[in-house]
Design an enzyme around this catalytic site. Sequence first.
Site, mmCIF file in Angstrom:
data_model
loop_
_atom_site.group_PDB
_atom_site.id
_atom_site.type_symbol
_atom_site.label_atom_id
_atom_site.label_comp_id
_atom_site.label_asym_id
_atom_site.label_seq_id
_atom_site.Cartn_x
_atom_site.Cartn_y
_atom_site.Cartn_z
ATOM 1 N N GLN A 70 0.791 -1.220 0.000
ATOM 2 C CA GLN A 70 0.000 0.000 0.000
ATOM 3 C C GLN A 70 0.832 1.284 0.000
ATOM 4 O O GLN A 70 0.359 2.324 -0.440
ATOM 5 C CB GLN A 70 -0.958 -0.006 1.203
ATOM 6 C CG GLN A 70 -2.028 -1.076 1.081
ATOM 7 C CD GLN A 70 -2.935 -1.139 2.304
ATOM 8 O OE1 GLN A 70 -2.627 -1.831 3.265
ATOM 9 N NE2 GLN A 70 -4.046 -0.426 2.283
ATOM 10 N N HIS B 118 -2.538 -4.338 -12.565
ATOM 11 C CA HIS B 118 -2.119 -4.098 -13.954
ATOM 12 C C HIS B 118 -3.093 -4.725 -14.946
ATOM 13 O O HIS B 118 -3.424 -4.155 -15.972
ATOM 14 C CB HIS B 118 -0.720 -4.668 -14.201
ATOM 15 C CG HIS B 118 0.345 -3.931 -13.449
ATOM 16 N ND1 HIS B 118 1.636 -4.399 -13.332
ATOM 17 C CD2 HIS B 118 0.315 -2.764 -12.777
ATOM 18 C CE1 HIS B 118 2.339 -3.543 -12.602
ATOM 19 N NE2 HIS B 118 1.563 -2.540 -12.264
ATOM 20 N N ASP C 214 1.867 1.248 -8.184
ATOM 21 C CA ASP C 214 3.221 1.177 -8.752
ATOM 22 C C ASP C 214 4.164 2.175 -8.087
ATOM 23 O O ASP C 214 5.325 1.871 -7.827
ATOM 24 C CB ASP C 214 3.183 1.441 -10.264
ATOM 25 C CG ASP C 214 2.596 0.252 -11.020
ATOM 26 O OD1 ASP C 214 2.207 -0.748 -10.360
ATOM 27 O OD2 ASP C 214 2.516 0.318 -12.262
ATOM 28 N N ARG D 9 4.030 -0.346 12.946
ATOM 29 C CA ARG D 9 3.771 -1.633 12.313
ATOM 30 C C ARG D 9 3.842 -1.451 10.799
ATOM 31 O O ARG D 9 3.100 -0.645 10.229
ATOM 32 C CB ARG D 9 2.375 -2.151 12.708
ATOM 33 C CG ARG D 9 1.993 -3.396 11.948
ATOM 34 C CD ARG D 9 0.550 -3.826 12.209
ATOM 35 N NE ARG D 9 0.249 -4.980 11.386
ATOM 36 C CZ ARG D 9 -0.920 -5.236 10.811
ATOM 37 N NH1 ARG D 9 -1.930 -4.431 10.994
ATOM 38 N NH2 ARG D 9 -1.083 -6.296 10.070
ATOM 39 N N HIS E 67 1.350 -9.212 4.396
ATOM 40 C CA HIS E 67 0.123 -8.402 4.331
ATOM 41 C C HIS E 67 -0.385 -8.514 2.891
ATOM 42 O O HIS E 67 -0.548 -7.525 2.201
ATOM 43 C CB HIS E 67 0.425 -6.957 4.737
ATOM 44 C CG HIS E 67 -0.788 -6.164 5.169
ATOM 45 N ND1 HIS E 67 -0.930 -5.654 6.428
ATOM 46 C CD2 HIS E 67 -1.910 -5.792 4.492
ATOM 47 C CE1 HIS E 67 -2.075 -4.982 6.515
ATOM 48 N NE2 HIS E 67 -2.689 -5.060 5.347
ATOM 49 N N ASN F 105 -1.600 -11.409 7.748
ATOM 50 C CA ASN F 105 -2.636 -10.429 8.044
ATOM 51 C C ASN F 105 -4.038 -10.919 7.677
ATOM 52 O O ASN F 105 -4.276 -11.335 6.547
ATOM 53 C CB ASN F 105 -2.360 -9.118 7.289
ATOM 54 C CG ASN F 105 -3.299 -8.008 7.716
ATOM 55 O OD1 ASN F 105 -3.354 -7.654 8.893
ATOM 56 N ND2 ASN F 105 -4.075 -7.467 6.780
ATOM 57 N N GLU F 106 -4.929 -10.860 8.657
ATOM 58 C CA GLU F 106 -6.360 -11.072 8.439
ATOM 59 C C GLU F 106 -6.710 -12.311 7.615
ATOM 60 O O GLU F 106 -7.168 -12.204 6.479
ATOM 61 C CB GLU F 106 -6.964 -9.825 7.790
ATOM 62 C CG GLU F 106 -6.804 -8.587 8.640
ATOM 63 C CD GLU F 106 -7.522 -7.360 8.086
ATOM 64 O OE1 GLU F 106 -7.947 -7.385 6.920
ATOM 65 O OE2 GLU F 106 -7.654 -6.368 8.819
ATOM 66 N N ASN G 228 -7.550 -6.526 14.617
ATOM 67 C CA ASN G 228 -7.896 -5.421 13.730
ATOM 68 C C ASN G 228 -9.397 -5.198 13.852
ATOM 69 O O ASN G 228 -10.187 -6.046 13.446
ATOM 70 C CB ASN G 228 -7.563 -5.767 12.275
ATOM 71 C CG ASN G 228 -6.068 -5.947 12.042
ATOM 72 O OD1 ASN G 228 -5.251 -5.737 12.946
ATOM 73 N ND2 ASN G 228 -5.695 -6.345 10.841
ATOM 74 N N TYR H 27 -12.624 -2.535 13.132
ATOM 75 C CA TYR H 27 -13.105 -1.325 12.478
ATOM 76 C C TYR H 27 -14.560 -1.014 12.798
ATOM 77 O O TYR H 27 -14.937 0.126 12.967
ATOM 78 C CB TYR H 27 -12.961 -1.438 10.953
ATOM 79 C CG TYR H 27 -11.529 -1.322 10.474
ATOM 80 C CD1 TYR H 27 -10.675 -2.414 10.479
ATOM 81 C CD2 TYR H 27 -11.028 -0.104 10.037
ATOM 82 C CE1 TYR H 27 -9.358 -2.306 10.049
ATOM 83 C CE2 TYR H 27 -9.714 0.015 9.597
ATOM 84 C CZ TYR H 27 -8.884 -1.076 9.605
ATOM 85 O OH TYR H 27 -7.583 -0.958 9.190
ATOM 86 N N GLU I 16 -4.914 -2.751 14.256
ATOM 87 C CA GLU I 16 -5.533 -1.840 13.286
ATOM 88 C C GLU I 16 -6.855 -1.337 13.834
ATOM 89 O O GLU I 16 -7.541 -2.059 14.566
ATOM 90 C CB GLU I 16 -5.835 -2.526 11.936
ATOM 91 C CG GLU I 16 -4.653 -2.644 11.020
ATOM 92 C CD GLU I 16 -4.993 -3.300 9.681
ATOM 93 O OE1 GLU I 16 -6.076 -3.031 9.129
ATOM 94 O OE2 GLU I 16 -4.157 -4.081 9.196
#
Length: 496
Positions: free
Chosen positions: A48, A68, A81, A106, A151, A195-196, A335, A337, A405
């Site tokens: 990211q 892409h 990119d 992290r 991740h 991750n997750e 995590n 939210y 998170e």
Amino acid sequence: MWSLLLFVIIGLFGSEISVDALNCTIRPKGNPKFPKNFKFGVASSAFQIEGAWNADGKGLSVWEEFTHKYPDLIKDGSNADDSVESYRLFDSDLKILKDLGVDHYRFSIAWPRIFPTGSVHLRNQKGIDYYNDVIDKLLANGIEPIVTMFHWEMPVELQKFGGFSNSLIIEQFLDYAEELFKLFGDRVKTWLTINEPKELCKAGYGNGRSPPSIVAPGVGDYLCFTNVLKAHGATYRMYREKFYEKQRGRIGLPCNVNYLYSKANNTDEVAKAMDFEFGLMAHPVYSKTGDFPPTVLKDVEKNSLAEGRKRSRLPRLGKYWTSVIKGSSDFLALNYYTALQIEPLAGQVNADPLFDDKDSSFVTSMFENCPRAASVWLYFVPQGLEDLLKYIRDKFDNIEVKITENGWSDAGGRDDYMRIEYHKNHMQAILNAINDGCNVTSYGPWSLMDSFEFTMGYTEKFGFYAVNMTSPNKERTPKKSAEYYKKINYEKDLYV
Ligand code: GBH
């Protein structure tokens, strides 16, 4: 819209009445100060933020290939990119991390940046140099590195063999993890493996919305779960056997969990739905008995047999793997939210093949009376975090929890008062939970700065810092929320 505005205005002046009127904010309970040793940090992930997608010998990950190949599946047609160029501009990140005053940062390592094909026999020294530099500079500035090994940056070369749908991934991941411990374990003492699992497996191998885009709900996702758990468990055992004595680090599995409330206020419904939502990842690792939750095993098998299958769609872990996985984490990485509401699914079989709530037999809905973020799935329900922490306290023997998170998205801008309200209320939820005996030791919200939000491209912003995407050095500038969070980091007090 108006309720949101009202909410922000009331939030700014912190009136007590608003809490009752809107019923979404949280009420303080008990001691208003965080414990002295409570840590504050901030989080990001490699794909990211790094950019430099093919620089210096880096291999491709599935997300680069996906963006892409299918730009029309990304909301703004963009890709990562270049993104915010943390590979080139880490010093700018370090500057804002210092400015924010965090205890830890992290970040994740992009597997193909250091092992371009995924296999550890081919290494890319420049990628290794980059992460060494990041780790050394963090430590030199008193910031603890918390490293996510994966991740979702799956090397394309390994995805060719099925990624997490092929059990081959277990030994590939184990080799990769072993190299990470050798390369960085002298300095990195907190590791997060994969991750997750729920998001990785459901989106990648269930509904197919993310790479590798496999559409096999109720089959591919379960297969992925078993391989994720095995790779995680094996990594933990290998670390304890080969590295722990010297390195003394700790390892966790970062789980994304929505807390679930029953519309009918039925605690049995919540218990069962939480087994599917959370237990699938957590029960094998954190429960005393290990393995998937009994309800999950029973219901998936029952449905599978009713479909005319010979055996359950959820593969059995077996005695050996159950014991490897059981207890394979030193803390629970969470995590959080948002929270959801559940109600029983009326008809037994749903016609929609993408419908993945069939086994749990519940349908979910959002808390639409509460404010919504820019992300369609993200509502402001801090009470869910307090209740989730109490659930963990009671269900998993009050294991230590690190919040890895928690964050709020908007369309951008420096005056991000809703983000302040979101973090303030979620920190209050944590404080309430701590005051009620929960063992929470750190808070590491998402995210340090705005970055590439997967299929949402750059349209949703989660950062404490904004990034000038059109300037050559992509300057990072603090939002109001950065100023707020900075005060928390220095004072450990919500009422400054
Ligand atoms: C986090 O997951 C990720 O770990 C992080 O990398 C990411 O930047 C952050 O979310 C913000 O997006 O689109 O309706 O199908 C949080 C858990 C699970 C939240 C999947 C979004 C998609 C719902 N995510 N969910 S939907």
